[in-house]
Write a protein that holds these residues in place. Structure first.
Motif, PDB file in Angstrom:
ATOM      1  N   PRO A  63       0.834  -1.204   0.000  1.00  0.00           N
ATOM      2  CA  PRO A  63       0.000   0.000   0.000  1.00  0.00           C
ATOM      3  C   PRO A  63       0.868   1.252   0.000  1.00  0.00           C
ATOM      4  O   PRO A  63       1.856   1.334   0.740  1.00  0.00           O
ATOM      5  CB  PRO A  63      -0.808  -0.122   1.292  1.00  0.00           C
ATOM      6  N   ARG A  64       0.500   2.217  -0.834  1.00  0.00           N
ATOM      7  CA  ARG A  64       1.244   3.466  -0.928  1.00  0.00           C
ATOM      8  C   ARG A  64       0.259   4.628  -0.997  1.00  0.00           C
ATOM      9  O   ARG A  64      -0.851   4.488  -1.488  1.00  0.00           O
ATOM     10  CB  ARG A  64       2.114   3.490  -2.204  1.00  0.00           C
ATOM     11  N   THR A  65       0.699   5.778  -0.514  1.00  0.00           N
ATOM     12  CA  THR A  65      -0.069   7.019  -0.686  1.00  0.00           C
ATOM     13  C   THR A  65       0.549   7.818  -1.815  1.00  0.00           C
ATOM     14  O   THR A  65       1.751   8.105  -1.801  1.00  0.00           O
ATOM     15  CB  THR A  65      -0.066   7.860   0.606  1.00  0.00           C
ATOM     16  N   TYR A  66      -0.280   8.142  -2.804  1.00  0.00           N
ATOM     17  CA  TYR A  66       0.137   9.020  -3.890  1.00  0.00           C
ATOM     18  C   TYR A  66      -0.713  10.292  -3.830  1.00  0.00           C
ATOM     19  O   TYR A  66      -1.681  10.362  -3.067  1.00  0.00           O
ATOM     20  CB  TYR A  66      -0.040   8.330  -5.247  1.00  0.00           C
ATOM     21  N   TYR A  67      -0.336  11.279  -4.622  1.00  0.00           N
ATOM     22  CA  TYR A  67      -1.043  12.556  -4.633  1.00  0.00           C
ATOM     23  C   TYR A  67      -1.433  12.921  -6.067  1.00  0.00           C
ATOM     24  O   TYR A  67      -0.629  12.765  -6.991  1.00  0.00           O
ATOM     25  CB  TYR A  67      -0.156  13.662  -4.033  1.00  0.00           C
ATOM     26  N   LEU A  68      -2.675  13.366  -6.234  1.00  0.00           N
ATOM     27  CA  LEU A  68      -3.110  13.858  -7.530  1.00  0.00           C
ATOM     28  C   LEU A  68      -2.513  15.239  -7.738  1.00  0.00           C
ATOM     29  O   LEU A  68      -2.568  16.088  -6.843  1.00  0.00           O
ATOM     30  CB  LEU A  68      -4.638  13.922  -7.598  1.00  0.00           C
ATOM     31  N   HIS A  69      -1.960  15.481  -8.910  1.00  0.00           N
ATOM     32  CA  HIS A  69      -1.218  16.731  -9.107  1.00  0.00           C
ATOM     33  C   HIS A  69      -2.123  17.958  -9.025  1.00  0.00           C
ATOM     34  O   HIS A  69      -3.259  17.950  -9.481  1.00  0.00           O
ATOM     35  CB  HIS A  69      -0.427  16.709 -10.412  1.00  0.00           C
ATOM     36  N   THR A  70      -1.596  19.023  -8.414  1.00  0.00           N
ATOM     37  CA  THR A  70      -2.297  20.306  -8.377  1.00  0.00           C
ATOM     38  C   THR A  70      -2.047  21.084  -9.665  1.00  0.00           C
ATOM     39  O   THR A  70      -2.759  22.039  -9.972  1.00  0.00           O
ATOM     40  CB  THR A  70      -1.854  21.159  -7.171  1.00  0.00           C
ATOM     41  N   SER A  71      -1.010  20.698 -10.390  1.00  0.00           N
ATOM     42  CA  SER A  71      -0.742  21.165 -11.754  1.00  0.00           C
ATOM     43  C   SER A  71       0.262  20.168 -12.327  1.00  0.00           C
ATOM     44  O   SER A  71       0.914  19.434 -11.576  1.00  0.00           O
ATOM     45  CB  SER A  71      -0.172  22.589 -11.771  1.00  0.00           C
ATOM     46  N   PRO A  72       0.433  20.133 -13.657  1.00  0.00           N
ATOM     47  CA  PRO A  72       1.414  19.206 -14.243  1.00  0.00           C
ATOM     48  C   PRO A  72       2.838  19.745 -14.209  1.00  0.00           C
ATOM     49  O   PRO A  72       3.740  19.167 -14.814  1.00  0.00           O
ATOM     50  CB  PRO A  72       0.914  19.058 -15.688  1.00  0.00           C
ATOM     51  N   GLU A  73       3.063  20.816 -13.484  1.00  0.00           N
ATOM     52  CA  GLU A  73       4.336  21.539 -13.523  1.00  0.00           C
ATOM     53  C   GLU A  73       5.552  20.671 -13.234  1.00  0.00           C
ATOM     54  O   GLU A  73       6.532  20.685 -13.989  1.00  0.00           O
ATOM     55  CB  GLU A  73       4.284  22.703 -12.531  1.00  0.00           C
ATOM     56  N   PHE A  74       5.520  19.930 -12.121  1.00  0.00           N
ATOM     57  CA  PHE A  74       6.718  19.210 -11.703  1.00  0.00           C
ATOM     58  C   PHE A  74       7.136  18.182 -12.753  1.00  0.00           C
ATOM     59  O   PHE A  74       8.317  18.083 -13.114  1.00  0.00           O
ATOM     60  CB  PHE A  74       6.497  18.523 -10.357  1.00  0.00           C
ATOM     61  N   ALA A  75       6.179  17.411 -13.251  1.00  0.00           N
ATOM     62  CA  ALA A  75       6.506  16.378 -14.243  1.00  0.00           C
ATOM     63  C   ALA A  75       6.918  17.006 -15.568  1.00  0.00           C
ATOM     64  O   ALA A  75       7.832  16.512 -16.245  1.00  0.00           O
ATOM     65  CB  ALA A  75       5.306  15.450 -14.439  1.00  0.00           C
ATOM     66  N   MET A  76       6.272  18.096 -15.961  1.00  0.00           N
ATOM     67  CA  MET A  76       6.626  18.746 -17.223  1.00  0.00           C
ATOM     68  C   MET A  76       8.031  19.326 -17.175  1.00  0.00           C
ATOM     69  O   MET A  76       8.766  19.317 -18.176  1.00  0.00           O
ATOM     70  CB  MET A  76       5.604  19.830 -17.578  1.00  0.00           C
ATOM     71  N   LYS A  77       8.440  19.814 -16.021  1.00  0.00           N
ATOM     72  CA  LYS A  77       9.798  20.348 -15.912  1.00  0.00           C
ATOM     73  C   LYS A  77      10.843  19.241 -16.026  1.00  0.00           C
ATOM     74  O   LYS A  77      11.956  19.479 -16.525  1.00  0.00           O
ATOM     75  CB  LYS A  77       9.956  21.122 -14.603  1.00  0.00           C
ATOM     76  N   ARG A  78      10.497  18.031 -15.597  1.00  0.00           N
ATOM     77  CA  ARG A  78      11.410  16.907 -15.796  1.00  0.00           C
ATOM     78  C   ARG A  78      11.562  16.608 -17.288  1.00  0.00           C
ATOM     79  O   ARG A  78      12.673  16.351 -17.772  1.00  0.00           O
ATOM     80  CB  ARG A  78      10.908  15.676 -15.039  1.00  0.00           C
ATOM     81  N   LEU A  79      10.444  16.663 -18.024  1.00  0.00           N
ATOM     82  CA  LEU A  79      10.513  16.486 -19.478  1.00  0.00           C
ATOM     83  C   LEU A  79      11.316  17.617 -20.122  1.00  0.00           C
ATOM     84  O   LEU A  79      12.119  17.392 -21.033  1.00  0.00           O
ATOM     85  CB  LEU A  79       9.112  16.457 -20.086  1.00  0.00           C
ATOM     86  N   LEU A  80      11.081  18.826 -19.639  1.00  0.00           N
ATOM     87  CA  LEU A  80      11.756  20.000 -20.203  1.00  0.00           C
ATOM     88  C   LEU A  80      13.273  19.906 -20.011  1.00  0.00           C
ATOM     89  O   LEU A  80      14.054  20.233 -20.915  1.00  0.00           O
ATOM     90  CB  LEU A  80      11.208  21.259 -19.542  1.00  0.00           C
TER      91      LEU A  80
END
Length: 320
Positions: A63-80
């Motif tokens: 079992p794990r706790t995940y969080y629904l993103h408040t914006s896609p910012e963090f993941a998009m910056k990894r792509l960037l």
């Protein structure tokens, strides 16, 4: 009473579909890549003014706790950081306990990043996009955060004491206790006394925000010598539509800001959020860029003349 009926009309749904197609065509012509990133993350948003929605999942039988993103910012910056190309995304985002005439726990965001763009260049591109979506040439007014406070609250936001801000709040029937949280008092007064007036005559870009309001933005000195965030927001008809930053690309500085956020969260009795180490690792590889988030539901409200968010979304959280 239970009902299967949506709160949005078929006409507004068609307007939404047209808006999405227009946005995608706009970015295709400018060779900005459409991307898709996960809605769930092991990290949450540390911002004390945003509360992440958590979800329980099972990963490798644990079992794990995940969080629904408040914006896609963090993941998009990894792509960037990895791809170094301009990109955009249209996606649902989630902010806990946000509900009302202009809010819903789940809403739709357009976010895009422009390597090599200054904040002024990004503002011009936003102007072009809004004009295309609205179907006519839109002219933006420009307004400093300080000047907005001077005009509508009659005080200078950077020099007024907490006692002064509290007195103004009480004089206007606003009875909250932000203690010695200077930015908290400014946010309360801004939302109640400034924001409703913005963008009434012309869509308005508000800029030169207090540093405390922009954890992921670079800072600069304004014409009066005040330290301010390199950030702007777009207002139309009293609605905040967009939020843009000259992006901070310093992983260590960002870690310090996140840790300060979590300390403030702890002091306020809010849950301490896991920090996104993947984002911090990507930060030092980020190209110089500006980025922006646009609330598409609110932009659609302006386009169709809707008074509430419910009129442009199929089912609000209370009927989902």
């Amino acid at each position: 009473m239970m009902t299967y009926q949506p709160t949005a009309t078929l006409e507004s749904a068609r307007e939404r579909a047209t808006m999405y197609a227009t946005i995608r065509q706009f970015f295709a012509e400018r060779e900005v890549l459409e991307v898709q990133t996960p809605v769930m993350s092991q990290a949450g948003n540390t911002d004390i003014f945003l509360q992440s929605v958590s979800t329980n999942v099972t990963v490798n039988d644990k079992p794990r706790t995940y969080y629904l993103h408040t914006s896609p910012e963090f993941a998009m910056k990894r792509l960037l950081a990895a791809w170094q190309v301009p990109m955009y995304q249209i996606c649902p985002v989630f902010r806990d306990n946000e509900i009302g005439r202009r809010h819903n726990v789940e809403f739709t965001m357009l976010e895009w990043y422009r390597p090599g763009f200054s904040l002024d260049e990004l503002a011009r591109e936003l102007n072009d996009l809004v004009s295309v979506v609205m179907g006519y040439t839109v002219i933006f007014d420009h307004y400093r955060y300080v000047d907005a406070f001077l005009d509508f609250v009659k005080i200078h936001p950077f020099t007024a004491s907490c006692d002064t801000l509290q007195a103004i709040a009480r004089d206007n029937g606003i009875f909250v206790d932000m203690g010695d949280d200077h930015q908290g008092w400014l946010d309360v007064l801004f939302s109640q006394l400034v924001e409703p007036h913005l963008g009434k005559d012309l869509p308005t870009l508000l800029y030169d925000y207090p540093v405390a309001t922009a954890s992921l933005a670079k800072t600069t000195t304004d014409k009066d010598g005040n330290l301010v965030a390199r950030r702007f927001e777009l207002y139309m008809n009293g609605l905040e539509i967009a939020n843009a930053y000259d992006e901070l690309a310093d992983g260590q500085a960002l870690r310090v800001r996140f840790e300060q956020d979590n300390l403030a969260r702890k002091q306020r009795g809010l849950p301490v959020m896991p920090i996104d180490d993947n984002l911090l690792a990507a930060c030092d590889a980020l190209p110089p860029c500006s980025g922006i988030a646009v609330g598409l539901d609110r932009l659609l409200m302006v386009k169709v003349g809707a008074e509430t968010l419910e009129q442009v979304i199929a089912f609000p959280i209370t009927q989902a």
